[in-house]
Design a protein around this motif. Structure first.
Motif, PDB file in Angstrom:
ATOM      1  N   CYS A 185      -1.119   0.743   1.601  1.00 21.08           N
ATOM      2  CA  CYS A 185      -2.896   0.094   1.856  1.00 21.08           C
ATOM      3  C   CYS A 185      -2.843   1.034   3.139  1.00 21.08           C
ATOM      4  O   CYS A 185      -4.196   1.120   3.106  1.00 21.08           O
ATOM      5  CB  CYS A 185      -2.427  -1.492   2.911  1.00 21.08           C
TER       6      CYS A 185
ATOM      7  N   CYS B  27       6.047  -7.952   2.825  1.00 20.52           N
ATOM      8  CA  CYS B  27       6.016  -6.670   2.654  1.00 20.52           C
ATOM      9  C   CYS B  27       6.795  -6.136   1.925  1.00 20.52           C
ATOM     10  O   CYS B  27       7.626  -6.194   2.319  1.00 20.52           O
ATOM     11  CB  CYS B  27       4.882  -6.032   4.073  1.00 20.52           C
ATOM     12  N   THR B  28       6.561  -4.558   0.970  1.00 17.12           N
ATOM     13  CA  THR B  28       7.078  -4.167   0.736  1.00 17.12           C
ATOM     14  C   THR B  28       7.438  -2.759   1.603  1.00 17.12           C
ATOM     15  O   THR B  28       7.906  -2.444   0.491  1.00 17.12           O
ATOM     16  CB  THR B  28       7.081  -4.050  -0.607  1.00 17.12           C
TER      17      THR B  28
ATOM     18  N   ASN C 186       1.616  -7.214  -3.430  1.00 12.45           N
ATOM     19  CA  ASN C 186       1.938  -8.349  -3.873  1.00 12.45           C
ATOM     20  C   ASN C 186       0.993  -9.362  -3.053  1.00 12.45           C
ATOM     21  O   ASN C 186       2.110 -10.637  -2.439  1.00 12.45           O
ATOM     22  CB  ASN C 186       3.330  -8.118  -3.718  1.00 12.45           C
TER      23      ASN C 186
ATOM     24  N   CYS D  73      -2.992  -4.302  -2.262  1.00 16.26           N
ATOM     25  CA  CYS D  73      -1.241  -3.811  -2.334  1.00 16.26           C
ATOM     26  C   CYS D  73      -0.766  -4.533  -3.042  1.00 16.26           C
ATOM     27  O   CYS D  73      -1.267  -5.731  -4.170  1.00 16.26           O
ATOM     28  CB  CYS D  73      -1.447  -5.164  -0.780  1.00 16.26           C
TER      29      CYS D  73
ATOM     30  N   CYS E 195       5.211  -0.468   1.702  1.00 14.59           N
ATOM     31  CA  CYS E 195       5.094   0.967  -0.213  1.00 14.59           C
ATOM     32  C   CYS E 195       3.973   1.700   0.557  1.00 14.59           C
ATOM     33  O   CYS E 195       4.185   2.678   0.566  1.00 14.59           O
ATOM     34  CB  CYS E 195       4.419   0.580  -0.900  1.00 14.59           C
ATOM     35  N   GLY E 196       3.048   1.268   1.433  1.00 13.73           N
ATOM     36  CA  GLY E 196       2.403   2.424   2.107  1.00 13.73           C
ATOM     37  C   GLY E 196       1.089   2.489   2.097  1.00 13.73           C
ATOM     38  O   GLY E 196      -0.114   3.405   1.820  1.00 13.73           O
TER      39      GLY E 196
END
Ligand code: SF4
Ligand code: SF4
Lengths: 160, 373
Positions: A118, A112-113, A81, A79, A115-116
């Motif tokens: 994880c 959470c941004t 961030n 992740c 981004c996928g």
């Protein structure tokens, strides 16, 4: 005389182009079938998001309250961030061996941004996208979630 | 008897006002410091940095996979080309050849993104010049494209979909049929744009001969994208240095010579037709195969310097990376199109009225987060 004529031909040209544009707007005015907007809060019951829609990260549990997360922490490392924290605990399993299992899979939706990474990197496919999108709350702390449900255990077939 | 001269306050005086940082026509947090003589613009000093997030510095603490999601947030309307730039750079450095399927899909996504971006620009540009109707029509058609995006990878704006080695996941089975429906739909709707706005007398009066940029200016300021091509500067990276599948599609690089606001407008309108043409050629030729090549979990680029450029909807995006062989880049630098495109505004707006400044800045199609990064 010429200037006078020009003045009126300018006005005529302006009106003509205006009417040309209004042909389209009027056309749509009488074609209600072409309306594409949705009545959002009213159509909540029937609204279906696309399967892939990135609403939030969730961890699916089956009927026996079992999930697939081994607590390996790969999602936490990937992740960008720090939206994920994995807390693990030691437990003895059926064969009497001490194993490390996930205690809390903490997910900060507020950071959470989407981004996928994880979900893509999870080796046991324990997490996926949820389709909920109405995340507005009054208190930011409500956006910190524990993804594994209380009392849940890991599925047998998943190897840690 | 002494004749009493009529004094008009501030007649020959210069005064300074601020346009922005919160101004509807700058489409973001950008501040113009305007020196005015009456209504005539004497000087424009753009002040940027209001939405600076330090993306270049943040890249130095992120792995190459993680950098992808940061590039989304530069030019959010060209998220795909931004992702692609970093991905191509990593692939070039590692000498990886991606499957044909990936190349074709990447090209199609870039073109879909370009269409959506130009439609939003058209919508907002009409609104800047007082034609509110265009806003609804532009967004209506863009919605079709966003639906395709949402179905395939779940998000409408910040996709993080193209990643080093390929794509995050495979495209949705409906992707092909949806694009095939989209092409005739847009073919039918795009002429409406012309009818609604291009021929309108108020619009042409406000855009023709306003903010003329010569070809020399465009080159010396580094203006790329449709804004540069409106002045006859052939700067399309897709033609000059084809990447992905651009080498096998047939499309025209739209060039205009007038260099005024109207020329920049027309370049974008015609580019939409070219994008449709590219989509049409590729939609039936998506080869089967893998959507990604197997990458190591931690990508380490060999020591050295790398540069990759792509064409976004607004111009040339260059990515420069220095690697010391670690998993993080030592230095990452983005040459973003909007940053270069912004600073010509002083030259273009001088001598025009304030209202024309809105038309000029609209025709440069600025996205502010891309300027500040
Ligand atoms: S969700 Fe997946 S990656 Fe994260 S700890 Fe659990 S098993 Fe590991
Ligand atoms: S989607 Fe991205 S930002 Fe969100 S939790 Fe997963 S890795 Fe972190």
């Amino acid at each position: 005389m010429n200037a006078f004529f020009n003045y009126f031909s300018e006005i005529g040209r302006g009106v003509k182009t205006l009417l040309k544009g209004m042909q389209i707007t009027n056309g749509y005015f009488f074609k209600p079938r072409e309306i594409v907007t949705q009545k959002y809060p009213e159509n909540r019951a029937t609204l279906k998001m696309f399967d892939q829609f990135k609403g939030e990260v969730i961890m699916p549990h089956d009927d026996n309250n079992q999930h697939r997360c081994t607590g390996c922490g790969i999602c936490e490392n990937n992740c960008p961030n720090g939206s994920i924290q994995i807390l693990t605990k030691k437990e003895t399993n059926a064969e009497g061996k001490a194993v490390r299992i996930v205690d809390k899979h903490i997910y900060h939706l507020s950071m959470c941004t989407f981004c996928g990474l994880c979900i893509k990197t999870c080796p046991s496919d324990a997490i996926t996208w949820g389709q909920t999108f109405e995340h507005a709350v009054f208190d930011r702390s409500k956006l910190t979630k524990v993804l594994n449900k209380p009392g849940s255990t890991i599925k047998k077939e998943v190897k840690g | 008897m002494v004749e009493k001269a009529e004094v008009i306050l501030g007649e020959n005086e210069q005064y300074v006002i601020n346009m922005g940082p919160q101004h509807p026509s700058t489409h973001g947090v950008l501040r113009f410091e305007l020196s005015l003589k009456g209504e005539i613009v004497d000087k424009v000093v753009p002040h940027c940095g209001y939405i600076h997030r330090g993306i270049e510095k943040m890249c130095e603490a992120n792995t190459y996979q993680q950098i992808i999601h940061l590039t989304d947030r530069m030019d959010y309307l060209s998220a795909h080309p931004n992702n692609e730039a970093v991905s191509l750079l990593v692939e070039k450095a590692l000498g990886i050849e991606v499957p044909e399927r990936v190349k074709v899909i990447r090209t199609m996504l870039s073109e879909l993104g370009r269409l959506g971006s130009h439609q939003l620009w058209w919508a907002a540009f009409g609104m800047d010049l007082g034609a509110l109707t265009t806003f609804f029509y532009g967004l209506r058609d863009r919605e079709k494209i966003l639906d395709i995006f949402e179905e395939s990878f779940g998000s409408r704006l910040l996709h993080s979909y193209i990643c080093p080695g390929g794509l995050m996941n495979d495209i949705h089975p409906n992707f092909k049929t949806r694009v095939k429906e989209l092409i005739p739909y847009l073919r039918k709707k795009l002429p409406e744009y012309d009818q609604l706005l291009t021929g309108n007398v108020i619009f042409t009066e406000r855009s023709k001969n306003i903010g003329i940029m010569t070809k020399e200016d465009a080159i010396s300021y580094g203006i790329t994208g449709p804004s540069g091509r409106g002045s006859g500067f052939a700067c399309d990276v897709r033609k000059a240095e084809p990447y992905s599948a651009y080498d096998r599609v047939d499309f025209k690089e739209i060039l205009m010579t007038e260099g005024d606001t109207f020329a920049r407008y027309q370049v974008r309108i015609l580019e939409m037709y070219e994008s449709i043409k590219i989509l049409e050629q590729l939609v039936d030729q998506i080869p089967d195969g893998d959507y990604t090549v197997k990458m190591k979990p931690i990508i380490k680029l060999p020591e050295g310097e790398y540069y990759q450029r792509v064409e976004t909807a607004r111009g040339e995006l260059g990515v420069y990376a220095v690697s010391t062989g670690e998993k993080f880049p030592d230095r990452m630098r983005f040459r973003t199109p909007n940053f270069s495109n912004l600073f010509i505004i002083d030259k273009l707006a001088r001598g025009h009225k304030i209202a024309d400044l809105v038309a000029i800045s609209g025709s440069l199609d600025l996205v502010i987060p891309d300027i500040d990064r």
